[in-house]
Scaffold this motif. Structure first.
Motif, short mmCIF file in Angstrom:
data_model
loop_
_atom_site.label_atom_id
_atom_site.label_comp_id
_atom_site.label_asym_id
_atom_site.label_seq_id
_atom_site.Cartn_x
_atom_site.Cartn_y
_atom_site.Cartn_z
N THR A 1 44.41 23.62 -108.06
CA THR A 1 43.86 22.57 -107.21
C THR A 1 44.67 22.52 -105.93
O THR A 1 45.88 22.26 -105.96
CB THR A 1 43.91 21.20 -107.92
OG1 THR A 1 43.11 21.27 -109.11
CG2 THR A 1 43.38 20.10 -107.02
N LEU B 1 43.54 20.73 -103.20
CA LEU B 1 43.28 19.43 -102.57
C LEU B 1 42.84 18.47 -103.66
O LEU B 1 41.84 18.71 -104.35
CB LEU B 1 42.18 19.55 -101.50
CG LEU B 1 41.87 18.29 -100.69
CD1 LEU B 1 43.01 18.02 -99.70
CD2 LEU B 1 40.55 18.43 -99.94
N ALA B 2 43.58 17.41 -103.84
CA ALA B 2 43.28 16.45 -104.91
C ALA B 2 42.09 15.57 -104.52
O ALA B 2 41.83 15.35 -103.34
CB ALA B 2 44.50 15.57 -105.18
N PRO B 3 41.37 15.05 -105.52
CA PRO B 3 40.29 14.10 -105.20
C PRO B 3 40.88 12.82 -104.60
O PRO B 3 42.04 12.48 -104.86
CB PRO B 3 39.65 13.83 -106.56
CG PRO B 3 40.69 14.17 -107.56
CD PRO B 3 41.50 15.26 -106.96
N SER C 1 41.73 12.37 -101.56
CA SER C 1 42.75 12.68 -100.55
C SER C 1 42.32 12.16 -99.19
O SER C 1 41.12 12.16 -98.85
CB SER C 1 42.98 14.19 -100.46
OG SER C 1 43.58 14.69 -101.62
N THR D 1 38.36 12.18 -99.69
CA THR D 1 37.55 13.27 -100.25
C THR D 1 36.93 12.82 -101.57
O THR D 1 37.56 12.10 -102.35
CB THR D 1 38.40 14.52 -100.48
OG1 THR D 1 39.51 14.21 -101.34
CG2 THR D 1 38.91 15.08 -99.17
N SER E 1 35.85 14.83 -104.15
CA SER E 1 36.27 15.62 -105.30
C SER E 1 37.46 16.48 -104.92
O SER E 1 37.88 16.51 -103.76
CB SER E 1 35.11 16.50 -105.78
OG SER E 1 34.69 17.36 -104.73
N ASP E 2 37.98 17.16 -105.91
CA ASP E 2 39.08 18.07 -105.63
C ASP E 2 38.55 19.38 -105.06
O ASP E 2 37.34 19.62 -105.06
CB ASP E 2 39.90 18.33 -106.90
CG ASP E 2 39.11 19.17 -107.92
OD1 ASP E 2 37.86 19.17 -107.85
OD2 ASP E 2 39.73 19.83 -108.76
N SER F 1 39.38 23.33 -105.73
CA SER F 1 40.16 24.28 -106.51
C SER F 1 39.74 25.70 -106.18
O SER F 1 38.58 25.96 -105.84
CB SER F 1 40.00 24.02 -108.01
OG SER F 1 38.67 24.23 -108.41
#
Length: 425
Positions: A302, A304-306, A308, A330, A332-333, A335
């Protein structure tokens, strides 16, 4: 011995040269027995391995060159049938009457020996196509949908264009004609669309065997010997691979042995294509090299985390709200499959927010307000992949009352007037 004049000799040489060029152009699309050197030691003409989730290319060999796909062509037929069912123009219980065209399928390929006028459900014919690669079942479905196989071919090419399969040229519903061409990259893209839009496809592609009629002496055996379910079958266990549950094999003399496959292990589903392998078994051994490379080399991370916050787009303007802006994050994440032990780096490509005219209060937390796009570049291959994630409102924004809106309009009016005066000097 008769001496050929020098001028005539030059003309003859020129004609031979031209004919060789023409012959070369005619075989430019594919060459029987062609092989392409590669770092995995695969004995194939073309291959590709992608992440089913994102389409990220993990490995490729000559993947953009079109070749005859043979019965892998049926993946497009299977996709269209699923689209027809989704659009409710067909259902699994629809009864299909076998056309004369389907009953006249040449006997030199896989079939279930349909007779003109035979009636079978879409589901039975679909399984015969998916499991037994039955050409007559395929044409029966094609002619039912479009009136004839050639009418269906037009639909196949129209669908290919809509999916962005730029190398695809379908000339039959079955793949029996070597004039059908498609690249490994586009075949993988088609497979990805099938799995993402119609995941129930795998319920059929993983069936190990199927008895089409009660009176049939033996069931059809799935030509995909790599199915994980074959691990307990002595004759096939050498080919069985963990997580394999689809998709389609193929063979004609001009194409060699072909295979589009998919496997899922943990949270990683891969899609593979190999073209022009040497034998039925070889296409699975070559595919296993791709899967071994993919699962041994990559892991999902991942990046970018959800929820963010994007530094360049922390808020969005809201019209007629108690507050003029809403904080955004954001949805969702994000990945990616990256090489094990490597810290991935992503770059912000851009953000796109909905215009204020479309963001009118009340706004609820979770409402989409725009998108953000990031780019990941593999440090080794230099290949880039762009991924887009939705931006959503992080909080509710209630609609402002008429009194607040009136004074806000008055304030905006005088602010604009003052700025206009300033601009005069």
């Amino acid at each position: 011995m008769k001496v050929i004049p020098m001028r005539l000799r030059k003309v003859m040489i020129a004609l031979v040269a031209v004919s060789m060029v023409v012959m070369g152009l005619g075989s430019a699309a594919y060459a029987k027995g062609e092989k392409t050197p590669n770092s995995l030691g695969m004995d194939i003409a073309s291959a590709i391995l992608i992440d089913a989730d994102s389409g990220q290319v993990l490995y490729e060999v000559n993947s953009s060159k079109p070749y005859p796909p043979a019965s892998m062509t049926k993946l497009m037929t299977e996709y269209i049938v699923l689209e027809e069912i989704s659009a409710k123009r067909l259902n699994w219980d629809t009864v299909v009457t076998t056309s004369k065209e389907a009953a006249s399928t040449p006997p030199d390929g896989s079939q279930i020996y349909l007779a003109e006028g035979d009636q079978h459900s879409v589901k039975d014919l679909y399984i015969a196509m998916a499991v037994g690669s039955a050409n007559d079942a395929t044409i029966a479905l094609a002619s039912h949908i479009s009136g004839s196989e050639q009418g269906f071919v037009g639909k196949m090419n129209e669908t290919a264009k809509g999916l962005g399969l730029t190398s695809a040229n379908f000339t039959s519903a079955t793949g029996l004609l070597d004039t059908t061409l498609i690249s490994a990259a586009d075949m993988a893209k088609l497979a990805q669309n099938i799995i993402k839009k119609h995941p129930d496809f795998l319920d059929y592609s993983k069936i190990p065997q199927y008895k089409f009629r009660e009176r049939d002496e033996k069931p059809m055996i799935n030509y995909n010997w790599m199915l994980e379910s074959n691990k307990s079958i002595p004759a096939l266990k050498q080919y069985a691979y963990p997580g394999v549950d689809g998709m389609k094999t193929g063979y004609i003399s001009a194409a060699g042995y072909t295979f589009t496959g998919t496997a899922k292990q943990g949270d990683i589903r891969l899609i593979s294509v190999v073209m022009n392998a040497n034998s039925k078994g070889a296409r699975f051994y070559e595919t296993a090299k791709l899967y071994n490379f993919g699962y041994n080399t990559f892991e999902r991370k991942t990046v970018l985390a959800p929820k963010s916050v994007v530094e360049t787009a922390k808020t969005a303007k809201v019209k007629k709200g108690k507050k003029k802006t809403v904080p955004i994050v954001t949805e969702s994440d994000l990945s990616l499959l990256v090489k094990k032990g490597v810290a991935p780096k992503i770059d912000l490509v851009g953000t796109k927010l909905l215009p204020e005219s479309e963001l009118v209060a009340p706004i609820k937390a979770g409402d989409k307000v725009g998108t953000v796009t990031y780019k990941y570049t593999d440090a080794d291959t230099k290949q880039s992949l762009e991924r887009t994630v939705n931006l959503i409102a992080a909080k509710d924004v209630q609609k402002a009352g008429w009194f607040r809106l009136m004074f806000r309009s008055i304030g905006d009016f005088f602010a604009g007037l003052f700025q206009g005066i300033v601009d005069l000097f």
